[in-house]
Design a protein around this motif. Sequence first.
Motif: not given
Length: 212
Positions: A173-176, A180-181, A210-211
């Motif tokens: 689970n990752c942030t936007k 992107y990174k 991813g979003n």
Amino acid sequence: MARNKYPEETVERILDAATELFLEKGYENTTIQDIINRLGDLSKGAIYHHFKSKEDIIIAVINRLYGTVYPVYHEIKSSKELNGLEKLKKLFLFSVGNTSQEILVQTLPNLLKNPKFLAIQLDKTVNELAPEFIEPIILDGINDGSIQTEYPKELAEVMTMLANIWLNPFIFNCTKEQIYKKCLFFKHLMTKLNVDIFDDELLAKLEQLGNM
């Protein structure tokens, strides 16, 4: 009666209804009764005649979705007009931009909380996608000079694991910004490995996926 006469059609109807509900409510919040209600004319016994559990249903949904993209992968792999690197670019761009992939991302439960589904994803990644599609394309690239590597098998596995596991938002689970990174790092790594498949269009699609 219709179930006995047209079992394949019944299975497809169950999978269609389940897929719609998984998209609308999520896998965890969908029940067998929800699927029965959506179908309207099948009993619980009819559902269980074809599937033992809700897990079996989503596994069938996953397999059906993969089944819709594999023919395109085969077509890309067999292309006589593209070199190996161009095939990889086309395959990765298609894989993150097709409807089946979007449905997979939206319907899969959290894989870290569901080891059975995580095992399915790992199995398809290592034992199907990498050896059947990515490695042969890399070998084509080695033969035509568009890809330079002494480790085609290992490169295929790493690329597929990063794309299907490490970048999978239902595993990590990752942030936007984190997604992107990760995409930028993946691009950097592939460039260093002489497999520069990333462009702005692919990066944008990965970030969008991813979003979801």
